[in-house]
Structure formats: structure tokens, C-alpha cells
Design an enzyme around this catalytic site. Structure first.
Site, PDB file in Angstrom:
ATOM      1  N   THR A 128      28.005 -49.409  10.407  1.00 54.15           N
ATOM      2  CA  THR A 128      28.503 -50.702  10.101  1.00 54.15           C
ATOM      3  C   THR A 128      28.287 -51.935  11.014  1.00 54.15           C
ATOM      4  O   THR A 128      28.113 -51.644  11.973  1.00 54.15           O
ATOM      5  CB  THR A 128      30.141 -50.473  10.043  1.00 54.15           C
ATOM      6  OG1 THR A 128      30.750 -51.595   9.907  1.00 54.15           O
ATOM      7  CG2 THR A 128      30.770 -49.668  11.253  1.00 54.15           C
ATOM      8  N   ASP A 129      28.430 -52.980  10.526  1.00 60.37           N
ATOM      9  CA  ASP A 129      28.167 -54.476  11.199  1.00 60.37           C
ATOM     10  C   ASP A 129      29.311 -54.148  12.428  1.00 60.37           C
ATOM     11  O   ASP A 129      29.048 -55.135  13.293  1.00 60.37           O
ATOM     12  CB  ASP A 129      28.142 -55.380  10.719  1.00 60.37           C
ATOM     13  CG  ASP A 129      29.362 -55.800   9.844  1.00 60.37           C
ATOM     14  OD1 ASP A 129      30.402 -55.088   9.596  1.00 60.37           O
ATOM     15  OD2 ASP A 129      29.573 -56.771   9.105  1.00 60.37           O
ATOM     16  N   GLU A 130      30.335 -53.609  12.174  1.00 59.91           N
ATOM     17  CA  GLU A 130      31.671 -53.819  13.176  1.00 59.91           C
ATOM     18  C   GLU A 130      31.147 -53.284  14.507  1.00 59.91           C
ATOM     19  O   GLU A 130      31.788 -53.551  15.386  1.00 59.91           O
ATOM     20  CB  GLU A 130      32.871 -53.175  12.445  1.00 59.91           C
ATOM     21  CG  GLU A 130      33.300 -53.632  11.101  1.00 59.91           C
ATOM     22  CD  GLU A 130      34.337 -53.465  10.680  1.00 59.91           C
ATOM     23  OE1 GLU A 130      35.349 -53.218  11.554  1.00 59.91           O
ATOM     24  OE2 GLU A 130      34.702 -53.496   9.504  1.00 59.91           O
ATOM     25  N   TYR A 153      38.285 -47.995  15.273  1.00 57.49           N
ATOM     26  CA  TYR A 153      37.308 -47.606  14.122  1.00 57.49           C
ATOM     27  C   TYR A 153      35.890 -47.847  14.547  1.00 57.49           C
ATOM     28  O   TYR A 153      35.260 -47.094  14.558  1.00 57.49           O
ATOM     29  CB  TYR A 153      37.756 -48.686  12.826  1.00 57.49           C
ATOM     30  CG  TYR A 153      36.433 -48.515  11.966  1.00 57.49           C
ATOM     31  CD1 TYR A 153      36.253 -47.215  11.293  1.00 57.49           C
ATOM     32  CD2 TYR A 153      35.964 -49.544  11.471  1.00 57.49           C
ATOM     33  CE1 TYR A 153      35.079 -47.317  10.166  1.00 57.49           C
ATOM     34  CE2 TYR A 153      34.966 -49.782  10.531  1.00 57.49           C
ATOM     35  CZ  TYR A 153      34.435 -48.521   9.800  1.00 57.49           C
ATOM     36  OH  TYR A 153      33.321 -48.551   8.941  1.00 57.49           O
ATOM     37  N   LYS A 157      32.695 -45.512  15.300  1.00 62.86           N
ATOM     38  CA  LYS A 157      31.461 -45.505  14.348  1.00 62.86           C
ATOM     39  C   LYS A 157      30.306 -45.912  15.474  1.00 62.86           C
ATOM     40  O   LYS A 157      29.283 -45.390  15.477  1.00 62.86           O
ATOM     41  CB  LYS A 157      31.549 -46.779  13.615  1.00 62.86           C
ATOM     42  CG  LYS A 157      32.377 -46.711  12.520  1.00 62.86           C
ATOM     43  CD  LYS A 157      32.105 -45.385  11.497  1.00 62.86           C
ATOM     44  CE  LYS A 157      30.671 -45.438  10.814  1.00 62.86           C
ATOM     45  NZ  LYS A 157      30.549 -44.493   9.706  1.00 62.86           N
TER      46      LYS A 157
HETATM   47  P1  NAD Z   1      36.414 -44.826   2.043  1.00 64.09           P
HETATM   48  O1  NAD Z   1      37.420 -44.708   3.062  1.00 64.09           O
HETATM   49  O2  NAD Z   1      36.357 -45.229   0.809  1.00 64.09           O
HETATM   50  O3  NAD Z   1      35.854 -43.192   1.826  1.00 64.09           O
HETATM   51  C1  NAD Z   1      35.627 -42.259   2.793  1.00 64.09           C
HETATM   52  C2  NAD Z   1      35.453 -40.983   2.233  1.00 64.09           C
HETATM   53  O4  NAD Z   1      35.285 -39.785   3.330  1.00 64.09           O
HETATM   54  C3  NAD Z   1      36.623 -40.452   1.475  1.00 64.09           C
HETATM   55  O5  NAD Z   1      36.071 -39.959   0.203  1.00 64.09           O
HETATM   56  C4  NAD Z   1      37.291 -39.363   2.401  1.00 64.09           C
HETATM   57  O6  NAD Z   1      37.997 -38.297   1.441  1.00 64.09           O
HETATM   58  C5  NAD Z   1      36.061 -38.860   3.063  1.00 64.09           C
HETATM   59  N1  NAD Z   1      36.386 -38.297   4.408  1.00 64.09           N
HETATM   60  C6  NAD Z   1      37.260 -38.844   5.338  1.00 64.09           C
HETATM   61  N2  NAD Z   1      37.229 -37.797   6.234  1.00 64.09           N
HETATM   62  C7  NAD Z   1      36.504 -36.841   5.948  1.00 64.09           C
HETATM   63  C8  NAD Z   1      36.404 -35.615   6.534  1.00 64.09           C
HETATM   64  N3  NAD Z   1      36.684 -35.063   7.738  1.00 64.09           N
HETATM   65  N4  NAD Z   1      35.348 -34.483   5.914  1.00 64.09           N
HETATM   66  C9  NAD Z   1      34.988 -34.990   4.559  1.00 64.09           C
HETATM   67  N5  NAD Z   1      34.939 -36.131   4.111  1.00 64.09           N
HETATM   68  C10 NAD Z   1      35.843 -36.970   4.570  1.00 64.09           C
HETATM   69  O7  NAD Z   1      35.012 -45.450   2.917  1.00 64.09           O
HETATM   70  P2  NAD Z   1      33.858 -46.237   2.242  1.00 64.09           P
HETATM   71  O8  NAD Z   1      34.148 -47.855   2.422  1.00 64.09           O
HETATM   72  O9  NAD Z   1      33.225 -45.640   1.165  1.00 64.09           O
HETATM   73  O10 NAD Z   1      33.009 -46.111   3.569  1.00 64.09           O
HETATM   74  C11 NAD Z   1      31.779 -45.067   3.649  1.00 64.09           C
HETATM   75  C12 NAD Z   1      30.917 -45.019   4.763  1.00 64.09           C
HETATM   76  O11 NAD Z   1      30.489 -46.621   4.998  1.00 64.09           O
HETATM   77  C13 NAD Z   1      31.738 -45.130   6.221  1.00 64.09           C
HETATM   78  O12 NAD Z   1      30.910 -44.311   7.057  1.00 64.09           O
HETATM   79  C14 NAD Z   1      32.025 -46.460   6.550  1.00 64.09           C
HETATM   80  O13 NAD Z   1      32.268 -46.584   8.146  1.00 64.09           O
HETATM   81  C15 NAD Z   1      30.805 -46.982   6.066  1.00 64.09           C
HETATM   82  N6  NAD Z   1      30.683 -48.483   5.862  1.00 64.09           N
HETATM   83  C16 NAD Z   1      31.609 -49.068   5.121  1.00 64.09           C
HETATM   84  C17 NAD Z   1      31.745 -50.497   5.012  1.00 64.09           C
HETATM   85  C18 NAD Z   1      32.713 -51.258   3.900  1.00 64.09           C
HETATM   86  O14 NAD Z   1      32.942 -52.372   3.735  1.00 64.09           O
HETATM   87  N7  NAD Z   1      33.581 -50.309   3.282  1.00 64.09           N
HETATM   88  C19 NAD Z   1      30.847 -51.487   5.394  1.00 64.09           C
HETATM   89  C20 NAD Z   1      29.744 -50.660   6.528  1.00 64.09           C
HETATM   90  C21 NAD Z   1      29.844 -49.332   6.604  1.00 64.09           C
HETATM   91  P1  TYD Z   2      38.694 -55.156   5.864  1.00 60.38           P
HETATM   92  O1  TYD Z   2      38.503 -55.172   4.159  1.00 60.38           O
HETATM   93  O2  TYD Z   2      39.912 -54.440   6.190  1.00 60.38           O
HETATM   94  O3  TYD Z   2      37.456 -54.989   6.373  1.00 60.38           O
HETATM   95  P2  TYD Z   2      36.817 -55.329   7.939  1.00 60.38           P
HETATM   96  O4  TYD Z   2      38.082 -55.749   8.815  1.00 60.38           O
HETATM   97  O5  TYD Z   2      36.533 -53.962   8.313  1.00 60.38           O
HETATM   98  O6  TYD Z   2      36.164 -56.621   7.978  1.00 60.38           O
HETATM   99  O7  TYD Z   2      39.063 -56.904   6.034  1.00 60.38           O
HETATM  100  C1  TYD Z   2      38.438 -57.660   5.638  1.00 60.38           C
HETATM  101  C2  TYD Z   2      38.689 -59.073   6.381  1.00 60.38           C
HETATM  102  O8  TYD Z   2      39.999 -59.581   5.520  1.00 60.38           O
HETATM  103  C3  TYD Z   2      39.079 -59.035   7.872  1.00 60.38           C
HETATM  104  O9  TYD Z   2      38.619 -60.123   8.342  1.00 60.38           O
HETATM  105  C4  TYD Z   2      40.627 -58.873   7.659  1.00 60.38           C
HETATM  106  C5  TYD Z   2      41.062 -59.632   6.496  1.00 60.38           C
HETATM  107  N1  TYD Z   2      42.420 -59.101   6.121  1.00 60.38           N
HETATM  108  C6  TYD Z   2      43.289 -60.149   5.695  1.00 60.38           C
HETATM  109  O10 TYD Z   2      43.302 -61.250   6.087  1.00 60.38           O
HETATM  110  N2  TYD Z   2      44.424 -59.357   5.157  1.00 60.38           N
HETATM  111  C7  TYD Z   2      44.624 -58.316   4.589  1.00 60.38           C
HETATM  112  O11 TYD Z   2      45.630 -57.789   4.093  1.00 60.38           O
HETATM  113  C8  TYD Z   2      43.486 -57.330   5.026  1.00 60.38           C
HETATM  114  C9  TYD Z   2      43.524 -55.765   4.590  1.00 60.38           C
HETATM  115  C10 TYD Z   2      42.423 -57.833   5.427  1.00 60.38           C
END
Ligand code: NAD
Ligand code: TYD
Length: 342
Positions: A128-130, A153, A157
Site C-alpha cells: 500500500t501507499d500507506e 496498519y 504492511k
Molecule cells: P479486505 O479487508 O476487503 O479483505 C481482506 C481479506 O483477507 C478478507 O477476505 C479476509 O477474510 C482475509 N483475511 C484476513 N486475515 C486473514 C488471514 N489471517 N488468513 C487468510 N485470510 C485472511 O481488504 P482489501 O481492501 O481487499 O485489501 C487487500 C489487500 O490490498 C491488503 O493486503 C491491503 O493491505 C492491500 N491494499 C488495500 C488498499 C485499499 O484501498 N483497500 C490499497 C492498497 C493496498
Molecule cells: P479509508 O477508506 O479508511 O482509507 P485510508 O485511511 O487507508 O486512506 O479512509 C480514506 C480517507 O477517508 C482517510 O483520509 C480517512 C477518511 N475517512 C473519513 O473522513 N471518515 C470516515 O468515516 C472514514 C472511514 C474515513
């Protein structure tokens, strides 16, 4: 590459990726392993067994369980692992960091060990970019910038990224890492900001914007991200990291205004509430490296927001049962006593 193990495939990005791979490569088998936490939903994959027969398989399991992973690798003759499985919500990591360290760090280590023992399988890590932390000024994070994570988090990562890199250097494991910007689109659990705000608005509830809403994010469409991951998996240089995002950022407030406009609802639904602890003000990545492989996003952030809004409007069957379950307890915990500041 033929038998791909996708961890976390029942989650948001994972299920979109599984769908893309099955559709795109008729000679690949995709095996999902997922623990089915609150964020893992079998309904995200419900049509795939019928559609793809034995090219698709689902196993319920934990990536921290090495024996289970070894068993799946042997049973399905896995040659490639793509690791999406993680605890992913910053707000939950502030409340309870424990599961983040276990799944995101120990789970990644466990998968790397299985990949190594299995004969140095191809391994791709979804990051992630985080991990870059808050980005000051007008800098855009480059892949070799120092990781400066600031939440439990992102720290988990970043630790995982270090392990992936270390396994490449130490054992010659053929790895790549991609670092995605904020994803939005179908099947995102409705506690993440875009689906939370759409579903709150549709339920006539207010939209809790953290602080002044001037935080900057790059909101990319999930399928664009999955296409980028696929490209890195097939054409990325082994050992390298690739940023994936549109390279265009906007404030959270701008995102909310687009979202409400698409719903035809008034901005009076916006409530500014007490900020998130340690809230990263800005993420912004330089995406020229992934673009040099031939990738570009199909959706601008604004188009991605509008398309996501429409999906939640059209797919109440998916989110209404979620919002009436465990979600309520979580919502009360995070927002119940949160001060409204404007
Ligand atoms: P999500 O929370 O929707 O899904 C996570 C999945 O992992 C779920 O299906 C959960 O059941 C499974 N999981 C959790 N713990 C587990 C374990 N111990 N063993 C097996 N499965 C397990 O998350 P997402 O948004 O789909 O993110 C997926 C990946 O992408 C993550 O690695 C996250 O860090 C990365 N990512 C997400 C974003 C975003 O904006 N959502 C951006 C960049 C990177
Ligand atoms: P989020 O989807 O939690 O992603 P991330 O913090 O990992 O980027 O949140 C996206 C942005 O939205 C982040 O700056 C936090 C903000 N946010 C709110 O302002 N209100 C909310 O209720 C949530 C969940 C997030």
C-alpha cells in the site's frame, strides 16, 4: 504460471482480482485461501464455482497456518502466490493492533516460508501507499523512498514488505511488490470511506468526515489496480517494487461532494467529526514506473467515485445484510461518542 494461490480472495480487491484472472486466462486455475474474517464474504465469489468449474477452488484457512498453506500448495500444485490477505482498516488497527501484526506480518512470513520450502515459488505481495507515511510538500513517493509508516496498519504492511525483500535477497525467492493507492469499487466492505458514505447517505444518515476533510488521497478504481497487479506479476522485474495509482489526488471533501452529487443528495449530510488519531494528511505516489510497463488507469478518480456510487445504489442485496450485522457494533464503537466539530 498456471496454478495461482490467491490469499484473501474473498475480500474486496482479492475478489475483483480473482474474477479478472479467471476471465482473462482460460488456462489458469485460481485457488483462493481466506480466513473469512468480518471482511471476507463468500457472496463475493458466489457465482465462480458454477461459472468456472474446477478452474476455481475455495479453501477456508489462515495464512498464519503454515501446515494448511503447505497442504494447499501440494494439493493444487501451486506455482504462484499472490498475497492479498490482511487486516486492512486503519481505524480498526488503532482500536486493536494485535490482528494486524499477526496476519500482516506473521502471515506474510508464513507464506514466504511456504513459498521457499515449496521450491521458490513465484510470490507477489500486495502492499500500500500507506507504507510511505504522510507525504509533505509536493513530493510524490518513489518506489525506493524510505518507508515511514505511522499507523499500526501501515507499520505491519511495511514490516511485511521488508520480509518479502529479505526473502528475495537471502533465498533468491522470485518476488515482486506492488503498492496501491486507495481502491474503490464493487464489493468494498461498507466501513471504508466511499461505501460507508454512499450507504449512510442512502439510509438518510450523516457522513462523518474526519477533521477538516482536507486530507489528500488518490482514489483509484479497483479493476484498474487489479490490471496493474496482473501486469507486474507477468512483466515486472523480479525483486522490484511498483506503485499503482492514478497519480491524481483530491481532498476527502472533494470526494464527498462528487459522491453526493452523483446521488443527487444535499451537502447538508456532511458532518465534520473529531479526526482520526495520527491521521496521514497526504498520500501521493509517482506512478511512472508501472506506466512504463504499459499500464494506465481507465478511470479518473472522479469517474471511479461515480462508478462506485452507482454500484452500491444497484447492489443493495450485497450491503444491506452487512450493515445490519456486526457492522452496527463497530459503527457505534468508532462513531458513537465521536465529537461533531462542524
Ligand atoms: P479486505 O479487508 O476487503 O479483505 C481482506 C481479506 O483477507 C478478507 O477476505 C479476509 O477474510 C482475509 N483475511 C484476513 N486475515 C486473514 C488471514 N489471517 N488468513 C487468510 N485470510 C485472511 O481488504 P482489501 O481492501 O481487499 O485489501 C487487500 C489487500 O490490498 C491488503 O493486503 C491491503 O493491505 C492491500 N491494499 C488495500 C488498499 C485499499 O484501498 N483497500 C490499497 C492498497 C493496498
Ligand atoms: P479509508 O477508506 O479508511 O482509507 P485510508 O485511511 O487507508 O486512506 O479512509 C480514506 C480517507 O477517508 C482517510 O483520509 C480517512 C477518511 N475517512 C473519513 O473522513 N471518515 C470516515 O468515516 C472514514 C472511514 C474515513
Amino acid at each position: 504460471m498456471q496454478n495461482i494461490l490467491v490469499t484473501g480472495g474473498a475480500g474486496f480487491i482479492g475478489c475483483n482480482y480473482v474474477r479478472l484472472m479467471l476471465e482473462k486466462y482460460s488456462d489458469y486455475r485460481v485457488v483462493v485461501i481466506d480466513k473469512l474474517t468480518y471482511a471476507g464474504r463468500l457472496e463475493n465469489l458466489q457465482d465462480l464455482a458454477e461459472r468456472y468449474g474446477d478452474r476455481y477452488a475455495f479453501v477456508q484457512g489462515d495464512i498464519c497456518d503454515g501446515a494448511a498453506i503447505d497442504g494447499v500448495i501440494a494439493q493444487y500444485d501451486i506455482d504462484t502466490i499472490v498475497n492479498f490477505a490482511a487486516e486492512t482498516h486503519v481505524d480498526r488497527s488503532i482500536l486493536e493492533p494485535d490482528a494486524f501484526v499477526k496476519t500482516d506480518v506473521l502471515g506474510t512470513y508464513t507464506l514466504l516460508e511456504s513459498a521457499r520450502k515449496g521450491g521458490n515459488l513465484r510470490y507477489h505481495q500486495i502492499s500500500t501507499d500507506e507504507v510511505y507515511g504522510h507525504i509533505a510538500g509536493d513530493h510524490n513517493s518513489l518506489e525506493d523512498d524510505k518507508m515511514m509508516p505511522r499507523s499500526p496498519y501501515s507499520a505491519s504492511k511495511a514490516a511485511a514488505d521488508h520480509f518479502v525483500h529479505a526473502y528475495h535477497i537471502t533465498y533468491g525467492l522470485p518476488v515482486t511488490i506492488s503498492r496501491g493507492a486507495n481502491n474503490i469499487g464493487p464489493y468494498q466492505y461498507p466501513e471504508k470511506v466511499v461505501p460507508l458514505f454512499v450507504t449512510n447517505a442512502l439510509a438518510g444518515e450523516s457522513l462523518p468526515v474526519y477533521g477538516d476533510g482536507q486530507q489528500m488521497r488518490d482514489y483509484q478504481y479497483v479493476v484498474d489496480h487489479c490490471e496493474g497487479i496482473d501486469l507486474v506479476l507477468h512483466q515486472g522485474v523480479i525483486g522490484e517494487v511498483y506503485n499503482i495509482g492514478t497519480g491524481k489526488e483530491m481532498t476527502n471533501l472533494a470526494m464527498v461532494e462528487i459522491l453526493l452529487d452523483e446521488l443527487n443528495l444535499p451537502r447538508t449530510l456532511i458532518r465534520h467529526v473529531e479526526d482520526r488519531q495520527g491521521h496521514d494528511r497526504r498520500y501521493s505516489m509517482d506512478v511512472r514506473k508501472i506506466m512504463s510497463l504499459g499500464w494506465e488507469p481507465s478511470y479518473t478518480p472522479e469517474e471511479a467515485i461515480r462508478a462506485s456510487v452507482r454500484w452500491y445504489v444497484d447492489n443493495r442485496w450485497w450491503w444491506e445484510p452487512i450493515r445490519s450485522g456486526e457492522f452496527r457494533e463497530y459503527y457505534q464503537r468508532v462513531y458513537g461518542n465521536r465529537k461533531v466539530i462542524a
